[in-house]
Design a protein around this motif. Sequence first.
Motif, PDB file in Angstrom:
ATOM      1  N   HIS A  93      -0.129  36.079  36.298  1.00 35.36           N
ATOM      2  CA  HIS A  93       1.289  36.062  36.811  1.00 35.36           C
ATOM      3  C   HIS A  93       2.129  36.704  35.647  1.00 35.36           C
ATOM      4  CE1 HIS A  93       4.806  33.887  38.579  1.00 35.36           C
ATOM      5  NE2 HIS A  93       5.280  33.962  37.464  1.00 35.36           N
ATOM      6  N   HIS A 130       4.579  39.895  36.285  1.00 38.32           N
ATOM      7  CA  HIS A 130       5.825  40.267  36.215  1.00 38.32           C
ATOM      8  C   HIS A 130       6.175  41.531  35.876  1.00 38.32           C
ATOM      9  CE1 HIS A 130       8.218  36.555  37.479  1.00 38.32           C
ATOM     10  NE2 HIS A 130       7.420  35.903  36.690  1.00 38.32           N
ATOM     11  N   GLY A 176      10.685  30.996  33.228  1.00 43.22           N
ATOM     12  CA  GLY A 176      10.947  29.749  32.989  1.00 43.22           C
ATOM     13  C   GLY A 176       9.963  29.294  32.114  1.00 43.22           C
ATOM     14  N   ASP A 230      17.683  26.062  31.567  1.00 45.51           N
ATOM     15  CA  ASP A 230      17.535  24.932  32.293  1.00 45.51           C
ATOM     16  C   ASP A 230      17.895  23.657  31.799  1.00 45.51           C
ATOM     17  OD1 ASP A 230      16.993  26.908  34.495  1.00 45.51           O
ATOM     18  OD2 ASP A 230      14.756  26.590  34.105  1.00 45.51           O
ATOM     19  N   GLY A 256      19.837  28.399  35.198  1.00 47.10           N
ATOM     20  CA  GLY A 256      20.093  29.757  34.825  1.00 47.10           C
ATOM     21  C   GLY A 256      21.208  30.413  35.656  1.00 47.10           C
ATOM     22  N   ASP A 305      24.998  31.430  34.309  1.00 46.85           N
ATOM     23  CA  ASP A 305      25.242  32.873  34.366  1.00 46.85           C
ATOM     24  C   ASP A 305      26.396  33.053  35.064  1.00 46.85           C
ATOM     25  OD1 ASP A 305      25.469  35.777  34.464  1.00 46.85           O
ATOM     26  OD2 ASP A 305      23.557  35.859  35.364  1.00 46.85           O
ATOM     27  N   GLY A 323      12.195  36.051  35.663  1.00 47.96           N
ATOM     28  CA  GLY A 323      13.585  35.330  36.076  1.00 47.96           C
ATOM     29  C   GLY A 323      14.494  35.813  35.367  1.00 47.96           C
ATOM     30  N   ASN A 337      19.723  37.697  34.557  1.00 50.74           N
ATOM     31  CA  ASN A 337      20.795  37.388  33.959  1.00 50.74           C
ATOM     32  C   ASN A 337      21.785  38.638  33.694  1.00 50.74           C
ATOM     33  OD1 ASN A 337      22.458  36.965  31.031  1.00 50.74           O
ATOM     34  ND2 ASN A 337      22.111  34.921  32.185  1.00 50.74           N
ATOM     35  N   THR A 357      12.388  37.134  39.906  1.00 48.13           N
ATOM     36  CA  THR A 357      11.772  35.738  39.936  1.00 48.13           C
ATOM     37  C   THR A 357      10.413  35.756  40.801  1.00 48.13           C
ATOM     38  OG1 THR A 357      13.089  35.577  41.926  1.00 48.13           O
ATOM     39  CG2 THR A 357      14.129  34.441  39.956  1.00 48.13           C
ATOM     40  N   ASP A 358       9.676  34.650  40.853  1.00 48.31           N
ATOM     41  CA  ASP A 358       8.549  34.681  41.459  1.00 48.31           C
ATOM     42  C   ASP A 358       8.421  35.334  42.821  1.00 48.31           C
ATOM     43  OD1 ASP A 358       7.825  33.629  38.706  1.00 48.31           O
ATOM     44  OD2 ASP A 358       7.295  31.603  39.516  1.00 48.31           O
TER      45      ASP A 358
HETATM   46  O1  KG4 Z   1      10.200  34.223  36.623  1.00 44.62           O
HETATM   47  P1  KG4 Z   1      10.747  32.853  37.101  1.00 44.62           P
HETATM   48  O2  KG4 Z   1      11.237  33.078  38.520  1.00 44.62           O
HETATM   49  O3  KG4 Z   1       9.459  31.497  37.213  1.00 44.62           O
HETATM   50  C1  KG4 Z   1       8.725  31.511  36.127  1.00 44.62           C
HETATM   51  O4  KG4 Z   1       7.645  32.296  36.093  1.00 44.62           O
HETATM   52  O5  KG4 Z   1       8.988  30.836  35.278  1.00 44.62           O
HETATM   53  O6  KG4 Z   1      11.647  32.315  36.312  1.00 44.62           O
HETATM   54  C2  KG4 Z   1      12.428  31.220  36.364  1.00 44.62           C
HETATM   55  C3  KG4 Z   1      13.612  31.134  35.536  1.00 44.62           C
HETATM   56  C4  KG4 Z   1      14.345  29.761  35.627  1.00 44.62           C
HETATM   57  O7  KG4 Z   1      14.264  29.145  34.091  1.00 44.62           O
HETATM   58  C5  KG4 Z   1      15.863  30.176  35.750  1.00 44.62           C
HETATM   59  O8  KG4 Z   1      16.728  29.408  35.364  1.00 44.62           O
HETATM   60  C6  KG4 Z   1      15.775  31.681  35.317  1.00 44.62           C
HETATM   61  O9  KG4 Z   1      14.672  32.090  35.385  1.00 44.62           O
HETATM   62  N1  KG4 Z   1      16.958  32.481  35.684  1.00 44.62           N
HETATM   63  C7  KG4 Z   1      17.866  32.630  34.902  1.00 44.62           C
HETATM   64  C8  KG4 Z   1      18.962  33.469  36.108  1.00 44.62           C
HETATM   65  N2  KG4 Z   1      18.268  33.735  37.147  1.00 44.62           N
HETATM   66  C9  KG4 Z   1      17.128  32.926  37.288  1.00 44.62           C
HETATM   67  N3  KG4 Z   1      18.363  32.600  34.014  1.00 44.62           N
HETATM   68  C10 KG4 Z   1      19.436  33.068  33.602  1.00 44.62           C
HETATM   69  N4  KG4 Z   1      20.385  33.768  34.229  1.00 44.62           N
HETATM   70  C11 KG4 Z   1      20.272  34.209  35.287  1.00 44.62           C
HETATM   71  N5  KG4 Z   1      21.005  34.609  36.276  1.00 44.62           N
END
Ligand code: KG4
Length: 333
Positions: free
Chosen positions: A111, A115, A137, A167, A180, A184, A270, A274, A301-302
Motif C-alpha cells: 500500500h 501511494h 493516516g 486526526d 485532517g 485544513d 492522504g 493538505n 487518499t486511498d
Molecule cells: O492515505 P490515506 O487516505 O489513508 C491511509 O493510508 O492512512 O490518509 C488518510 C489521512 C487521514 O489521517 C486524514 O485526516 C488525512 O489523510 N488527510 C488530511 C487532509 N486530507 C486527508 N490531512 C491534512 N489535510 C488534509 N487536507
Amino acid sequence: MPTIILAIESSCDDTSFSIVKDAKICSMVVSSQKIHEKYGGVVPELASRAHLQHLIPTFMATMQEAKIETDEIDCVAFTQGPGLLGSLLVGTSFAKSFALANNIPLIAVNHMEAHIMAHFIDEPKPTFPFLCLTVSGGHTQLVIVQAPNSFKIVGETLDDAAGEAFDKTGKMLGLSYPAGPLIDKFAQEGTPKYTFTKPQLEGFNFSFSGLKTGIRNFLKKEVNNNPNFIQEELHNICSSVQHTIVEILISNLEAAAKHYNIDKIAIAGGVSMNSLLRKELESLAHKNQWTHYIPAFKYCTDNAGMIAIAAHYKYLNADFTNQLAKPEPRLKM
Ligand code: KG4
Ligand code: ZN
C-alpha cells in the motif's frame, strides 16, 4: 493487445476498484465508509463488514465504467498490506478467488509503495531518483525512489503518523473523523498565533507524539481559564497546529534532499491533500530550483488506481504471487 489489470484496495476504510489498460487508468471507483465518523477513528470490525457490503457493487460499477468484460482481464492485483487484517482479508480473498476462477495471474502490492507509484498515473511522471514524503493516516516516511517499485526508506516516524496528528488533534477539538480535511479548512480562516514545541531528532526521522501531548496540555490549560476557548479560537488553533505539522514535515524533507543531493521531490498519501503542505512544497522547490511532483487529489487518499499502476510495473517484471499469498498487516517496503 494491451494488458488489462483489475486492482482492489481495501487496506483501511475505503473499498476501491480500478482497471488499468497498459499504463492508463480506464476506470476507478471508491466507496468510502461513513460509519467511523462518530467513533473518532476507524473501527476494524465495522470496516471489514462494510468492505463486504461494498465489494460487489463497487466491482460492478468499475467494470461498467471501463466497459470491459471479465474475460478480457489479464491479471488481478490487490493490496497485501500494511493495513487492518480484516479489511485486507476481504481484498485478498476477492483477488485470489478472481484469479483462480479466471485462470489469470495474481499480483500483491504494498500500500505505501502504491501511494508513491500514484505519481506514475498522470503526466509529468517523475524521473529517477526522486525523494518522496509519504504522509498518511498510518505512516510518515521519506523514501528515495530509484526506479519503478524500487524504494529506500531514509526516514520515518518513531511514533504517530502525520495524519494521526491531524486526526487526534481533531478529536481533542471535538471534530469528526477524519479531521485532517476539517483542520485544513478551518486553518484557512485563522492565523498561526500559538506555538508548539517541535521534536529535536537525529537524522531524518519524525515524531508527533510529543506534539500531541503539547496540544492536549495547552488546550487543558486554556479551557480551564475560559471554557469557550475552543469555540472562540478554533480557526487559530487549527492554523497553529497545521503550521507546526507542516513545518516539521517540510524541514525534514529539505534536509534529506540536501543530504542525499536529490533535486526532485514529491509528496504522496492522504495528508498530501493538505493545502499548506502543497503550498510550502511549491515554495521549497522554487527556492532551491527543484522539480516537484504533487498527485491529483483523487490519487492522494486511498484508491485502487495507485494499486493498479503499481501492479502494471510489477506485471512488466513478471513479479507475480500465488494462492498461498495472505494479508500482511505490517508489510514493510
Ligand atoms: O492515505 P490515506 O487516505 O489513508 C491511509 O493510508 O492512512 O490518509 C488518510 C489521512 C487521514 O489521517 C486524514 O485526516 C488525512 O489523510 N488527510 C488530511 C487532509 N486530507 C486527508 N490531512 C491534512 N489535510 C488534509 N487536507
Ligand atoms: Zn493510504
